[in-house]
Enzyme design. Structure first.
Site, PDB file in Angstrom:
ATOM      1  N   SER A 185      26.999   1.987 -11.285  1.00 41.10           N
ATOM      2  CA  SER A 185      27.029   1.492 -12.782  1.00 41.10           C
ATOM      3  C   SER A 185      27.998   2.594 -13.439  1.00 41.10           C
ATOM      4  O   SER A 185      28.967   2.756 -12.859  1.00 41.10           O
ATOM      5  CB  SER A 185      25.746   1.526 -13.505  1.00 41.10           C
ATOM      6  OG  SER A 185      25.682   0.853 -14.558  1.00 41.10           O
ATOM      7  N   ASP A 260      30.213 -21.839   0.298  1.00 40.61           N
ATOM      8  CA  ASP A 260      30.260 -20.698   1.357  1.00 40.61           C
ATOM      9  C   ASP A 260      29.720 -21.414   2.693  1.00 40.61           C
ATOM     10  O   ASP A 260      29.589 -20.499   3.588  1.00 40.61           O
ATOM     11  CB  ASP A 260      29.260 -19.429   0.921  1.00 40.61           C
ATOM     12  CG  ASP A 260      27.954 -19.885   0.769  1.00 40.61           C
ATOM     13  OD1 ASP A 260      27.579 -21.130   0.919  1.00 40.61           O
ATOM     14  OD2 ASP A 260      27.361 -19.190   0.041  1.00 40.61           O
ATOM     15  N   ASP A 404      25.888  -9.824 -10.441  1.00 40.58           N
ATOM     16  CA  ASP A 404      25.693  -8.542 -11.379  1.00 40.58           C
ATOM     17  C   ASP A 404      25.728  -8.791 -12.698  1.00 40.58           C
ATOM     18  O   ASP A 404      26.913  -9.504 -13.225  1.00 40.58           O
ATOM     19  CB  ASP A 404      26.598  -7.446 -11.022  1.00 40.58           C
ATOM     20  CG  ASP A 404      26.299  -6.150 -11.953  1.00 40.58           C
ATOM     21  OD1 ASP A 404      25.554  -6.138 -12.979  1.00 40.58           O
ATOM     22  OD2 ASP A 404      26.832  -5.104 -11.506  1.00 40.58           O
ATOM     23  N   HIS A 444      22.567  -5.858 -10.327  1.00 40.21           N
ATOM     24  CA  HIS A 444      23.140  -4.767 -10.647  1.00 40.21           C
ATOM     25  C   HIS A 444      22.718  -3.458  -9.689  1.00 40.21           C
ATOM     26  O   HIS A 444      21.631  -2.840  -9.946  1.00 40.21           O
ATOM     27  CB  HIS A 444      22.880  -4.248 -12.179  1.00 40.21           C
ATOM     28  CG  HIS A 444      23.511  -3.205 -12.881  1.00 40.21           C
ATOM     29  ND1 HIS A 444      24.945  -3.202 -12.800  1.00 40.21           N
ATOM     30  CD2 HIS A 444      23.318  -2.065 -13.292  1.00 40.21           C
ATOM     31  CE1 HIS A 444      25.414  -2.153 -13.365  1.00 40.21           C
ATOM     32  NE2 HIS A 444      24.460  -1.513 -13.771  1.00 40.21           N
TER      33      HIS A 444
END
Ligand SMILES: *[C@@H]1O[C@H](CO)[C@@H](O)[C@H](O)[C@H]1NC(C)=O
Ligand SMILES: *[C@@H]1O[C@H](CO)[C@@H](O)[C@H](O)[C@H]1NC(C)=O
Ligand SMILES: *[C@@H]1O[C@H](CO)[C@@H](O)[C@H](O)[C@H]1NC(C)=O
Ligand SMILES: *[C@@H]1O[C@H](CO)[C@@H](O)[C@H](O)[C@H]1NC(C)=O
Length: 520
Positions: A185, A260, A404, A444
């Site tokens: 971060s 995907d 995130d 995150h």
């Protein structure tokens, strides 16, 4: 945490202790109280912790911290100018393998990272962390103080490392043989700053979820909040209650889950997902049958969230919020409609230079333009010239979760591409010193729905002790063994299921024949 299995790998390059030198332990540890003489620095306390214990913390962020490995603790305070300084700690393990580690911070803090100090010493690194020049998760001390801003931007980490290396040298009687940095971060941003501004500080850097292009990140966060109705979301026609985001996720999966190669509830590469928000617009049937749906005002807000934010001249300020990043549990951080505290702090103390309470209802394009112009000693952190770090042989591993919700994942790719274009190096050439791993569905720094989010990046216990499954071992092996990581293998919360995380620009695709995700 039991770590003996890590010994073999980390001992790589281990220099055996010269018997003529001082040995770690109680007496030599406590002696540091009077024998350490460091520039601009006061030694606050020195203590020795022979077995796992709980220690009292410095600062306002946490009161106690757990420790695992036997170590010597040095707490110190350093002035960086007549109007700035930081507090810091060096944790020096008894069983030291000659490596130095500096760790970063998070958000707008302000907090010594005790869990990272513990992780570092457990892995036999002498480890240093500081409060980055101010206490707590706030920008209040930035007000009219460019020196405190410099510390937060890059200087505190730089000086904590210089001092930490001197402490190491004195305690063990010999210098470290390699130095590392680990952060996520804001800590990822600080690691990037180290490579850009202080290229000689570290041989290896692990930088996660880097909060790069920081002032534009704040613009994006503020714009999203305003779109959802900040500062009074509940009375705004565009307000989207937290309980409604699940319907957005459902529609995103309906449109993009298969991209995907497998319908499994996650979108591995949200950049491939051209999420069409119109399909969520309420029809008369939805309304009649009380089917969850979204009003035109809410759709407009969704479009602000899921598209990049642009400057008036058409250049991109910040990438979009990624589809599926609205998933719990961090959704409230970015999409509650509350104006982000860090954006209002930034407006007050950095942009408007006033301690007056910030009225978020005034945040619009003009305020974004003001925000765009305020950098505070390179704090934005968005430049692509890593020549010096590359030239000294430094190695850089970046990672970023594709879900995130705090730092938009697209910024990691933008940075990669900026370095690539600035240094005229294609990915095949950048591979020699800089590798980016996008982590499917991770939030995150860690967490995330069905994410294989454990790979040694955090202070979590892990029994996965190979260079492929532990990102700190991976950087050590790259720096000292010359073995660069092609994939990082993450483990899911079940402790068993693994997934290969791909080196950008490769993406993760399901291979039905092998029944696993592969990098293509
Ligand atoms: C990893 O741990 C296992 C035991 O869990 C041990 O046998 C092995 O030697 C360790 N490998 C390395 C490279 O440290
Ligand atoms: C310390 O460890 C205990 C027991 O595992 C745990 O409950 C506590 O939350 C930990 N404290 C911190 C600050 O991590
Ligand atoms: C010590 O502080 C002075 C001014 O406060 C500064 O000029 C000098 O560079 C500092 N030294 C170190 C090693 O940071
Ligand atoms: C606040 O200070 C910064 C310098 O730190 C400056 O760039 C900015 O223009 C100032 N803002 C106002 C409104 O004067």
């Amino acid at each position: 945490m039991h770590v003996a299995p890590l010994t073999g790998l980390l001992a790589l390059g281990h220099v055996h202790r010269d018997p003529g030198h001082s040995t770690p332990g109680l007496a030599n540890c406590l002696a540091l109280q009077h024998s350490l003489h460091l520039e601009n620095t006061t030694i606050l306390d020195v203590s020795y912790h022979p077995s796992p214990s709980t220690v009292a913390c410095q600062g306002t962020c946490q009161t106690t911290a757990n420790t695992s490995a036997p170590f010597c603790r040095v707490q110190f305070k350093t002035t960086t100018s007549s109007m700035s300084g930081f507090t810091a700690e060096a944790w020096l393990p008894d069983e030291w393998y000659g490596r130095f580690m500096s760790v970063g911070n998070g958000g707008l803090n302000g907090c010594i990272q005790y869990d990272r100090l513990d992780q570092g010493t457990t892995l036999h690194f002498a480890t240093v962390s500081s409060n980055d020049g101010h206490d707590g998760d706030t920008a209040v001390t930035f007000l009219n103080n460019p020196q405190v801003q410099s510390d937060f931007s890059h200087r505190a980490v730089h000086i904590q490392s210089a001092l930490g290396k001197q402490i190491v040298n004195q305690y063990y009687g010999r210098p470290h043989h390699h130095s590392y940095y680990v952060g996520c971060s804001s800590g990822g941003r600080q690691g990037t700053q180290a490579a850009l501004l202080h290229p000689n500080d570290y041989d290896g850097i692990v930088a996660g979820a880097c909060a790069l292009d920081f002032n534009h990140l704040l613009i994006k966060a503020a714009r999203m909040a305003r779109a959802i109705g900040a500062p009074n979301p509940a009375s705004s026609p565009s307000y989207i209650p937290l309980t409604s985001w699940q319907y957005v996720t459902k529609e995103i999966l309906a449109q993009c889950d298969a991209l995907d190669g497998i319908v499994d509830g996650i979108v591995s590469d949200p950049d491939a997902c051209n999420f069409n928000t119109e399909r969520l617009l309420c029809t008369p049937v939805d309304v009649a049958t009380k089917t969850p749906c979204f009003t035109r005002d809410q759709i407009t807000a969704l479009n602000v969230v899921y598209t990049p934010t642009y400057a008036p001249d058409g250049t991109q300020w910040y990438p979009r919020f990624n589809p599926t990043a609205e998933r719990a549990p961090l959704v409230a951080f970015s999409l509650s409609g509350a104006f982000p505290a860090y954006a209002s702090d930034w407006m007050r103390y950095m942009v408007l230079n006033s301690s007056a309470t910030y009225d978020a209802s005034t945040f619009g394009l003009n305020e974004a333009i003001l925000m765009d112009k305020v950098w505070g000693d390179n704090l934005a952190t968005f430049s692509g010239d890593s020549h010096a770090f590359n030239a000294r042989g430094g190695k850089f591993i970046a990672f970023h979760g594709t879900a995130d919700p705090v730092v938009m994942p697209g910024i990691a790719k933008r940075m990669y591409n900026l370095v690539s274009s600035t240094m005229s190096m294609a990915p095949s050439a950048l591979d020699s010193f800089y590798r980016l791993f996008m982590i499917p569905s991770m939030e995150h720094c860690n967490g995330g729905y069905k994410a294989a989010d454990e790979f040694g990046q955090y202070a979590v216990a892990t029994n996965k002790n190979t260079t492929k499954t532990h990102i700190i071992l991976a950087i050590v092996d790259w720096v000292e063994g010359g073995n660069a990581p092609d994939v990082i293998v993450g483990t899911m919360a079940d402790g068993v299921t693994t997934r290969d995380h791909c080196k950008y620009p490769a993406t993760s695709m399901w291979d039905a024949k092998q029944a696993k995700f592969v990098c293509v």
